[in-house]
Every structure is written in structure tokens, then in C-alpha cells.
Design a protein around this motif. Structure first.
Motif, PDB file in Angstrom:
ATOM      1  N   THR A 119       0.832  -1.214   0.000  1.00  0.00           N
ATOM      2  CA  THR A 119       0.000   0.000   0.000  1.00  0.00           C
ATOM      3  C   THR A 119       0.859   1.253   0.000  1.00  0.00           C
ATOM      4  OG1 THR A 119      -1.452  -1.294   1.441  1.00  0.00           O
ATOM      5  CG2 THR A 119      -2.083   0.981   1.005  1.00  0.00           C
ATOM      6  N   LEU A 120       1.994   1.206   0.694  1.00  0.00           N
ATOM      7  CA  LEU A 120       2.894   2.362   0.714  1.00  0.00           C
ATOM      8  C   LEU A 120       3.419   2.674  -0.687  1.00  0.00           C
ATOM      9  CD1 LEU A 120       4.972   1.776   3.972  1.00  0.00           C
ATOM     10  CD2 LEU A 120       3.122   3.426   3.618  1.00  0.00           C
ATOM     11  N   TYR A 121       3.775   1.641  -1.442  1.00  0.00           N
ATOM     12  CA  TYR A 121       4.236   1.872  -2.816  1.00  0.00           C
ATOM     13  C   TYR A 121       3.112   2.461  -3.674  1.00  0.00           C
ATOM     14  CZ  TYR A 121       8.544  -0.772  -1.956  1.00  0.00           C
ATOM     15  OH  TYR A 121       9.767  -1.189  -1.482  1.00  0.00           O
ATOM     16  N   LEU A 122       1.906   1.929  -3.504  1.00  0.00           N
ATOM     17  CA  LEU A 122       0.769   2.437  -4.276  1.00  0.00           C
ATOM     18  C   LEU A 122       0.489   3.900  -3.935  1.00  0.00           C
ATOM     19  CD1 LEU A 122      -1.654  -0.617  -3.773  1.00  0.00           C
ATOM     20  CD2 LEU A 122      -0.165  -0.189  -5.731  1.00  0.00           C
ATOM     21  N   ALA A 123       0.436   4.204  -2.643  1.00  0.00           N
ATOM     22  CA  ALA A 123       0.101   5.560  -2.212  1.00  0.00           C
ATOM     23  C   ALA A 123       1.209   6.549  -2.547  1.00  0.00           C
ATOM     24  CB  ALA A 123      -0.191   5.579  -0.720  1.00  0.00           C
ATOM     25  N   ALA A 124       2.469   6.102  -2.488  1.00  0.00           N
ATOM     26  CA  ALA A 124       3.577   6.994  -2.861  1.00  0.00           C
ATOM     27  C   ALA A 124       3.444   7.419  -4.313  1.00  0.00           C
ATOM     28  CB  ALA A 124       4.914   6.290  -2.630  1.00  0.00           C
ATOM     29  N   ALA A 125       3.076   6.492  -5.183  1.00  0.00           N
ATOM     30  CA  ALA A 125       2.891   6.829  -6.594  1.00  0.00           C
ATOM     31  C   ALA A 125       1.723   7.781  -6.793  1.00  0.00           C
ATOM     32  CB  ALA A 125       2.684   5.548  -7.407  1.00  0.00           C
ATOM     33  N   VAL A 126       0.636   7.531  -6.066  1.00  0.00           N
ATOM     34  CA  VAL A 126      -0.525   8.424  -6.145  1.00  0.00           C
ATOM     35  C   VAL A 126      -0.144   9.820  -5.677  1.00  0.00           C
ATOM     36  CG1 VAL A 126      -2.777   8.891  -5.100  1.00  0.00           C
ATOM     37  CG2 VAL A 126      -2.270   6.615  -5.994  1.00  0.00           C
ATOM     38  N   ARG A 127       0.611   9.894  -4.577  1.00  0.00           N
ATOM     39  CA  ARG A 127       1.065  11.189  -4.083  1.00  0.00           C
ATOM     40  C   ARG A 127       1.870  11.926  -5.149  1.00  0.00           C
ATOM     41  NH1 ARG A 127      -0.613  13.730  -0.203  1.00  0.00           N
ATOM     42  NH2 ARG A 127       0.196  12.629   1.610  1.00  0.00           N
ATOM     43  N   ASP A 128       2.791  11.233  -5.800  1.00  0.00           N
ATOM     44  CA  ASP A 128       3.668  11.882  -6.767  1.00  0.00           C
ATOM     45  C   ASP A 128       2.954  12.197  -8.075  1.00  0.00           C
ATOM     46  OD1 ASP A 128       5.622  11.742  -4.861  1.00  0.00           O
ATOM     47  OD2 ASP A 128       6.594   9.972  -5.695  1.00  0.00           O
TER      48      ASP A 128
END
Length: 216
Positions: free
Chosen positions: A88-97
Motif C-alpha cells: 500500500t505504501l508503494y501504491l500511495a507513494a505513486a498516487v502522491r507523486d
């Protein structure tokens, strides 16, 4: 020029390091008979029995997910199987960027959902993530959009969850499943690899393998 990469945020790096270190101890937490015992359990019983087991996606797999989401820019990312929140952290980091989007993630274990939620708050990504506690076949029912899908929960449930989401998958939507080496994922793999079911599917050889399927 400095380019945003939330994966390099010290808070995210610290949590990923901590969680992967914990995952390295998974084998010591499992009883010798766990494979046999788990096969006879219902999904909720499995989740409760594995409440301390991290069962993460690999770091390489996580970076691949990050890259895919950065490229595709989905509005809603749906994840089946939060566990302690590494993927989830990888997914959310991409969404953030990307500057827009949201992650909806599902988890059967209340203990894991609570721990993951704390991690998301620690990394400052919690505003981008909705955690739904319960059976994904129920929590993802309805009209939740699905513009990118990660299936990494119990493998025997990946196909039912995919079929639940199918009416909401637009052409071009990517669906990713982890652990192609596990026998319990075979019905899912047979389904997405059959052209009659409307997918173009390819196995990406990273760690235990990711199946990346494009909805046609």
C-alpha cells in the motif's frame, strides 16, 4: 531539477525498512504444519491465524507497482490484501507523486488493518488511503471505481474478487496479482491467461512473480 519521489521520503523509507525487516522473520512465526492447517481454514480463520505474518510484496515488486501507477495515473487504485501495508505504501507513494488519486485497500485481519493504519499515518500518506476491514467480496461490492487493481490477498479469493470488480474495469485497466508460483493462484492464472475472458496477460519475473493483465 529535483523530481518528487515519495519513496525517498525518510518517513516512508524508515517504515519500509522496518516492515521488510519484520517480514524476514516470517518463517520463524509459522508452525511447521501451517500450510496444511491453512488449507482447511475459512478466510477469516486464516487471517486471524496469520495476524503476525507480514507476507509482503518484494521491494522490486513494489517499485514496479510504483512505476506502473506513475505511468498510468489511475484515479482509484484498489488493493485486495493490505496486510501490514508494505504494498500500500508503494501504491500511495505513486498516487502522491502523480498529484491526484486515491487508494482503497482491504484487509480481513483487524489487527493488521489497525497496524497498517498507524503506518500510513506515520508516513503522512494516510489522507490518500482508505482501509476497508472485512471480506473483500463484501467490502468491494457496490460501485467503488477500479482504475488499477492489485490482488495480493488469499490466493484462492483472487479470482472471485476480480470477477466482482470486472463490471467496473474499463478497457486498458491493469490488474496485477502477486505470487504466481503458488498453486492456489492457478485458477486465477488460468482465467486471465485465457483470451476468451478478455485479458492480455504477461508474467513479470520479479521475486515470486507478478501476473500483469490488461483488460481488453
Amino acid at each position: 531539477m529535483t523530481t518528487a519521489n515519495t519513496l525517498e521520503d525518510p518517513r516512508v523509507t524508515a517504515e519500509l525498512t522496518r516492515l521488510f525487516a519484520s517480514a524476514d522473520q516470517d518463517e520463524t512465526r509459522l508452525p511447521p504444519s501451517w500450510r496444511t492447517d491453512f488449507a482447511a481454514m475459512a478466510p477469516q480463520e486464516q487471517a486471524d491465524a496469520a495476524a503476525e505474518i507480514v507476507m509482503p510484496i518484494s521491494a522490486q515488486g513494489g517499485r514496479l507497482l510504483y512505476n506502473l501507477i506513475r505511468a498510468i495515473r489511475p484515479a482509484t487504485v484498489v488493493e485486495f490484501g493490505t496486510s501490514f501495508g508494505i504494498s500500500t505504501l508503494y501504491l500511495a507513494a505513486a498516487v502522491r507523486d502523480n498529484g491526484s488519486g486515491h487508494v482503497v485497500t482491504t484487509e480481513l485481519s483487524a489487527a493488521k488493518a489497525e497496524a497498517a493504519s498507524r503506518t500510513f499515518a506515520e508516513t503522512g500518506l494516510d489522507d490518500l488511503i482508505t482501509v476497508r476491514l472485512g471480506d473483500a467480496r463484501e467490502t468491494l461490492a457496490g460501485d467503488t471505481p477500479a482504475d488499477f487493481v492489485l490482488l495480493d490477498g488469499w490466493k484462492n479469493l483472487c479470482l472471485p474478487v476480480l470477477q466482482l470488480l470486472e463490471p467496473r474495469l474499463a478497457p486498458g485497466t491493469l490488474v496485477v496479482a502477486d505470487d504466481v508460483n503458488l498453486e492456489s493462484l492457478q485458477p486465477y492464472l488460468d482465467y486471465v491467461r485465457d483470451p476468451e475472458n478478455g485479458y492480455q496477460s504477461v508474467t513479470f519475473p520479479v521475486e515470486d512473480g507478478l501476473e500483469i493483465s490488461c483488460r481488453l
